[in-house]
Write a protein that holds these residues in place. Structure first.
Motif: not given
Length: 222
Positions: A178-184
């Protein structure tokens, strides 16, 4: 049959006729029709069926009965998880297909509760297949969905609740980062801020600033 004007969201020119929806053709209509026909062939039931064109040169789509829940506060955990699973099924149905046209999947482009139809607690349909539809990545489409379903940056929920809903949505989709989703999502805000020269630029400048300030707290609470 009688035509009933449809209300809410991007519904200009949309009418309901019995169990169908009629809408004016647009620039992306050929591609949208191709995608909807592919989804029907693939057995994905969460999209309207394209039935042809009527005597007024309007697209004929099947009507998806149910409830659109636009208030994020009314989205239970069960609804969130169901919506995430429906979006995953849509992406899976287009992965590696001709309509993905070299992209990872087909991206809806505007996924959120405003474009999701529920029957009780179950997400049963995705609507508003329009000019945002295009080949792309799961991550980009998922990030937009998380933005809307978890109400990221909105005052509806506090930071811990936004983070919890982000994690829940990603887990139900089957995305383990989910961290990658927030970064995106943060990157999307910055891109739109830098590339858009219209009124949206100020909106996305505010969103980008919000993510710069609160993004670390969001990720820390995951």
């Amino acid at each position: 049959m009688d035509e009933q004007m449809m209300r809410g969201g991007n519904t200009l020119g949309l009418v309901r006729v019995g169990d169908t929806v009629r809408r004016p053709a647009h620039e992306s209509s050929p591609y949208v029709q191709e995608v909807l026909l592919h989804l029907e062939k693939a057995g994905f039931t969460g999209a309207p069926r394209f039935l042809g064109v009527d005597e007024h040169d309007r697209e004929i789509l099947t009507y998806c009965p149910g409830e659109v829940v636009e208030d994020p506060a009314k989205l239970t955990d069960t609804r969130l998880a169901s919506a995430a699973r429906l979006i995953r099924a849509f992406h899976d149905a287009t992965e590696g297909s001709p309509v993905a046209d070299g992209g990872e999947v087909v991206c809806h482009g505007d996924l959120g509760p405003h474009n999701t139809v529920f029957s009780g607690e179950d997400a049963v349909g995705l609507i508003d297949w329009d000019d945002e539809l295009r080949p792309g990545s799961r991550l980009a489409d998922l990030a937009h969905a998380v933005w809307c379903f978890a109400a990221v940056s909105e005052p509806v929920f506090d930071i811990p609740e936004q983070s919890r809903r982000t994690a829940l949505f990603c887990a139900a989709y089957g995305w383990d980062d989910p961290r990658a989703v927030l970064d995106e999502l943060a990157a999307r805000f910055r891109r739109t801020r830098d590339e858009d020269h219209g009124p949206a630029r100020l909106v996305f400048a505010d969103l980008a600033s919000w993510m710069e300030t609160h993004g670390p707290s969001l990720k820390a609470a995951l």
